[in-house]
Scaffold this motif. Structure first.
Motif: not given
Length: 288
Positions: A161-171, A175-183, A211-213, A217-220
């Motif tokens: 499950i964590a890996e499934s989240i990370a794959i989306i997060n690593d796209a 954007t952060y907003e688009q990932k939040s929409d998907i999640f 993951i999201m934090k 931080l990476r975005s900043i």
């Protein structure tokens, strides 16, 4: 398993049944537009109960060794067209997003705004770059980022499950907003739940928060790096993408692979299946 429509209606009215799914008729050879399904669609529209319908890939070898009635053709989203015309108010999400029929899905989502999809674990079935470029990015670029919902399909290997989240997060194209929409945001809209509740539930899971934090931080950091490099007239360092599996996750996956291959090698399946499992099927997620 079948259940009479009247009995199902009673469950909705009296037992708090809030969603019909995952409907896995594809494994039984029943197409999404099969006439036997129409009374259930009618009930879903009448009672305003959302439907989650399996339309996508199963495990490698599914129609050969596990579910002979399974047909890849039943994943095609075009099979839903007459259904959506007949029941235009029905809320429906395609589990596994009709993969591999991406262009057909885009055409259907364009014409039928009530149609949502979930990723359903397909993100770890293929190499990441293929999933990104040929599936997820294509859907987002077509303008449907507000109707894609996260799914991990993790009923066998919950550690992924964590890996499934990370794959989306690593796209890195999201954007952060688009990932939040998907999640969570898109699911809140589809299920008519509070966005704040969905967001709080998502971040109650420690791994999701981390993951999201880290993504934030990476975005900043990326913004600051670009600003600094621009001011110094130096080339901007290339952003890192992808996520290597940890040793722990790798070990877990290998153990699960051995269990699955042991299943194929048991007396329940003939020697051809054993050979296929031992030499062809690769259960390592996101690996060729």
């Amino acid at each position: 398993d079948s259940i009479p429509v009247d009995s199902l209606k009673s469950l909705v009215q009296n037992e708090g049944l809030d969603i019909l799914g995952e409907i896995s008729n594809q494994y039984g050879g029943i197409a999404p537009n099969d006439p036997r399904m129409l009374p259930y669609y009618a009930l879903a529209e009448e009672m305003d109960v959302p439907i989650l319908l399996h339309m996508g890939s199963g495990l490698p070898g599914t129609p050969l060794f596990l579910n002979p009635e399974y047909e890849v053709a039943h994943s095609n989203p075009l099979l839903l067209e007459k259904v959506l015309k007949k029941y235009p108010k029905m809320r429906i999400s395609v589990a596994h997003y009709g993969e591999p029929f991406i262009d057909e899905l885009i055409a259907m989502m364009y014409h039928y705004p009530q149609l949502y999809v979930d990723l359903g674990g397909i993100q770890w079935c293929y190499p990441s770059e293929y999933f990104y470029q040929s599936h997820l990015k294509k859907l987002v670029d077509a303008g449907f980022g507000k109707r894609i919902m996260f799914g991990s399909d993790m009923i066998i290997w919950p550690e992924l499950i964590a890996e499934s989240i990370a794959i989306i997060n690593d796209a890195d194209f999201l954007t952060y907003e688009q990932k939040s929409d998907i999640f969570y945001n898109n699911a809140a809209r589809f299920l008519r739940l509070s966005k704040d509740w969905c967001k709080s539930y998502f971040f109650k899971q420690p791994i999701n928060y981390i993951i999201m934090k880290n993504q934030f931080l990476r975005s900043i950091t990326t913004v600051l790096t670009i600003a600094f490099a621009t001011s110094c007239k130096q080339p901007v360092p290339e952003a890192k993408s992808g996520k290597e599996y940890s040793a722990q996750i790798q070990k877990i996956i290998e153990e699960k692979n051995e269990q699955i291959q042991g299943f194929y090698a048991s007396g329940m399946i003939d020697s051809a299946a054993t050979h296929f499992a031992g030499n062809s099927i690769q259960f390592m997620p996101n690996q060729p």
